[in-house]
Design a protein around this motif. Structure first.
Motif, PDB file in Angstrom:
ATOM      1  N   LYS A  97      -6.499 105.846  67.866  1.00 18.92           N
ATOM      2  CA  LYS A  97      -5.259 105.261  68.359  1.00 18.92           C
ATOM      3  C   LYS A  97      -4.057 106.146  68.053  1.00 18.92           C
ATOM      4  N   THR A  98      -3.095 106.118  68.957  1.00 16.37           N
ATOM      5  CA  THR A  98      -1.787 106.715  68.706  1.00 16.37           C
ATOM      6  C   THR A  98      -0.783 105.582  68.599  1.00 16.37           C
ATOM      7  N   LEU A  99      -0.162 105.451  67.431  1.00 13.03           N
ATOM      8  CA  LEU A  99       0.778 104.372  67.180  1.00 13.03           C
ATOM      9  C   LEU A  99       2.199 104.903  67.212  1.00 13.03           C
ATOM     10  N   VAL A 100       3.102 104.088  67.712  1.00  9.90           N
ATOM     11  CA  VAL A 100       4.522 104.404  67.710  1.00  9.90           C
ATOM     12  C   VAL A 100       5.127 103.918  66.397  1.00  9.90           C
ATOM     13  N   LYS A 101       6.137 104.603  65.935  1.00  3.48           N
ATOM     14  CA  LYS A 101       6.826 104.212  64.708  1.00  3.48           C
ATOM     15  C   LYS A 101       7.195 102.728  64.757  1.00  3.48           C
ATOM     16  N   GLY A 102       6.822 101.987  63.698  1.00  2.00           N
ATOM     17  CA  GLY A 102       7.069 100.545  63.653  1.00  2.00           C
ATOM     18  C   GLY A 102       5.857  99.716  64.023  1.00  2.00           C
ATOM     19  N   GLU A 103       4.860 100.343  64.668  1.00  2.00           N
ATOM     20  CA  GLU A 103       3.614  99.640  64.956  1.00  2.00           C
ATOM     21  C   GLU A 103       2.673  99.779  63.764  1.00  2.00           C
ATOM     22  N   GLY A 104       1.575  99.021  63.787  1.00  2.00           N
ATOM     23  CA  GLY A 104       0.670  99.082  62.655  1.00  2.00           C
ATOM     24  C   GLY A 104      -0.667  98.439  62.940  1.00  2.00           C
ATOM     25  N   ASN A 137      -3.733  90.970  64.219  1.00  2.00           N
ATOM     26  CA  ASN A 137      -3.749  91.998  65.250  1.00  2.00           C
ATOM     27  C   ASN A 137      -3.681  91.348  66.630  1.00  2.00           C
ATOM     28  N   GLN A 138      -3.207  92.112  67.598  1.00  3.74           N
ATOM     29  CA  GLN A 138      -3.118  91.631  68.964  1.00  3.74           C
ATOM     30  C   GLN A 138      -4.002  92.473  69.872  1.00  3.74           C
ATOM     31  N   THR A 139      -4.579  91.831  70.862  1.00  6.21           N
ATOM     32  CA  THR A 139      -5.392  92.542  71.840  1.00  6.21           C
ATOM     33  C   THR A 139      -4.496  93.415  72.714  1.00  6.21           C
ATOM     34  N   ASN A 140      -4.877  94.661  72.888  1.00  5.12           N
ATOM     35  CA  ASN A 140      -4.155  95.612  73.749  1.00  5.12           C
ATOM     36  C   ASN A 140      -2.721  95.856  73.289  1.00  5.12           C
ATOM     37  N   SER A 141      -2.480  95.709  71.996  1.00  2.66           N
ATOM     38  CA  SER A 141      -1.149  95.989  71.462  1.00  2.66           C
ATOM     39  C   SER A 141      -1.287  96.385  70.003  1.00  2.66           C
TER      40      SER A 141
END
Length: 384
Positions: A97-104, A137-141
Motif C-alpha cells: 500500500k501507498t498511504l498519504v500523510k494522515g492515513e494509517g 479499518n475501512q474497505t477500499n480506504s
C-alpha cells in the motif's frame, strides 16, 4: 445506582439457582449446562461499583432487532486522495500500500494505529481514538475510522431502564467478524416467542475489544462437581458492567477452546458460547439459564438425589397422563401437559417441545409457558 438495582433483582434468584448444580458429560447435547457459584471466581478485591459510561441522548425509539451505533462514525484526519503531484514527503509505503500523510492502518486486536507522517515514516499510535473508542479499518480506504467501544445491536440504548446484555469477544480477528457473531445471536433471540414486549426491555451491546482472554480451562472442579469448562467470571462481569453497563454478559469464543459438541455453557449471570453454535438457538438457550434461571429439559440420564430442587421449568411430581398438566402448574397453565424427564429422569417438564430441550438442526426456538411466565417475566418485570 444501577449496580444496586442489579443486586436487588438477581440475588433472590441466585439462592434458588445455586441449588440446581449438576455435573454432566460433554457428549450429551450441544447445550451443556453446568452451574456453579459465580463467587468461586471472584477476587475479594474486585469492585462492582465502577463509573458507567452513559450513551448519548437518543431521540428515536428503536424496536427490538434494530441496530444502532452509539455515535456517528468519525473519520480521523481526512486527506485528499494521492495525486501524481504528491511527493515522498507526503506518502508512506506499508507493504503493497501507498498511504498519504494522515492515513494509517488499524490493528483491531490491539487498538493501535500505524500512522503515516510522511517521508515514509509510519509511527505507532496507541489508543489513537481516545478513551471509550476503538479504531477500525475501512474497505477500499486507508483513512482510520473511530467508533464507540460499546456498539448497540438491539434495543434503545437506555442503560438505566433496560436489562443490558453485553457480548464480549475472545479470539476474534476483526471487529466485523465479532459483530457478525453478535448479530447472529440477536437474530436467534428474535426467532423465539419472547416477543416484542419482553425483547423491548433488553439492550444487546457488542463490546469492541479483541485483546481480552477469559478462558481458564476444562473440567474445572467446584464444590458440587465438575464444570465442563470455566472462565474468569469476575473479569468478564466487571468489564461488561464498567464499560457498557452490563447486567448480564456473554463471552463469544471464536472456536479456539472447543470441547466436543458443546455449544455453550452457562451460570447465573454469565454464558460462554462457541462461534459454531450461532447457527442454532444456542444464545437464547444459554440466556434462559444465565438470565431467567431456567433448567435444562433434556435428560441427564440419572435421577435427582433427594432434596434436589427441580427448578422453575421442571416439576417434582407427574400427572396421570402426559396431556394433563403437572400438579405444579395445573391451576395456572392448564394446557402444558406433563412429560416425564426434565434434566433428571425423575423430574417432569411441560409436554410442549422447548428451547431448553436438546439443540441441533431441529431444535425449537420457543420457551414453554412456565419458562416464559415464571422465568423471563419474573426477571424482566423490573425493567421497562
Amino acid at each position: 445506582m444501577k449496580v444496586y438495582l442489579i443486586l436487588a433483582i438477581f440475588l433472590p434468584f441466585v439462592t434458588v439457582y445455586l441449588l440446581l448444580t449438576i455435573s454432566v458429560s460433554a457428549q450429551q447435547s450441544p447445550y451443556i449446562y453446568s452451574c456453579f457459584e459465580p463467587g468461586l471466581l471472584i477476587s475479594p478485591t474486585v469492585s462492582f461499583s465502577p463509573t458507567l459510561i452513559p450513551p448519548p441522548n437518543l431521540t428515536t425509539t428503536f424496536a427490538p432487532g434494530q441496530t444502532l451505533s452509539l455515535s456517528p462514525t468519525q473519520v480521523i484526519s481526512p486527506t485528499p486522495m494521492q495525486s501524481p503531484t504528491q511527493t515522498v514527503s507526503d506518502t508512506c509505503r506499508a507493504g503493497s500500500k501507498t498511504l498519504v500523510k494522515g492515513e494509517g492502518i488499524c490493528d483491531e486486536r490491539t487498538n493501535a494505529v500505524n500512522l503515516c507522517e510522511g517521508n515514509n515514516q509510519m509511527v505507532a499510535k496507541q489508543n489513537y481514538c481516545g478513551t471509550g473508542r476503538v479504531c477500525r479499518n475501512q474497505t477500499n480506504s486507508n483513512q482510520i475510522k473511530c467508533e464507540a467501544v460499546c456498539q448497540l445491536r438491539m434495543g434503545t440504548g437506555d442503560i438505566q431502564t433496560k436489562a443490558d446484555l453485553v457480548a464480549l469477544a475472545e479470539d476474534y480477528k476483526s471487529h466485523d467478524e465479532f459483530i457478525t457473531a453478535v448479530d447472529k445471536g440477536v437474530m436467534a433471540l428474535t426467532k423465539t416467542n419472547l416477543g416484542p414486549e419482553r425483547l423491548g426491555k433488553i439492550n444487546v451491546w457488542a463490546l469492541l475489544d479483541l485483546n481480552q482472554s477469559y478462558f481458564q480451562g476444562f473440567n474445572c472442579p467446584t464444590p458440587k462437581g465438575s464444570l465442563v469448562a470455566c472462565w474468569n467470571y469476575a473479569k468478564a462481569a466487571q468489564y461488561a458492567l464498567s464499560t457498557c453497563g452490563g447486567d448480564i454478559h456473554l463471552i463469544l469464543n471464536n472456536d479456539t477452546h472447543r470441547i466436543g459438541s458443546v455449544g455453550g455453557i452457562a451460570i447465573w449471570g454469565s454464558a460462554y458460547i462457541y462461534n459454531f453454535a450461532f447457527d442454532y438457538p444456542t444464545v437464547p438457550h444459554e440466556l434462559g439459564h444465565a438470565m431467567a434461571g431456567l433448567s435444562d429439559e433434556y435428560s441427564f440420564g440419572i435421577a435427582a438425589l433427594p432434596g434436589t430442587k427441580e427448578g422453575i421449568n421442571c416439576a417434582p411430581l407427574g400427572s396421570s397422563s402426559q396431556t394433563t398438566p403437572c400438579p405444579k402448574w395445573a391451576a395456572r397453565f392448564p394446557n402444558t401437559g406433563c412429560y416425564p424427564r426434565c434434566g433428571y429422569t425423575n423430574f417432569f417438564r411441560p409436554m410442549q417441545k422447548s428451547i431448553m430441550d436438546r439443540g441441533g438442526a431441529n431444535a425449537s426456538y420457543d420457551f414453554n409457558e412456565p419458562s416464559l411466565v415464571d422465568g423471563w417475566d419474573e426477571v424482566l418485570k423490573y425493567f421497562n
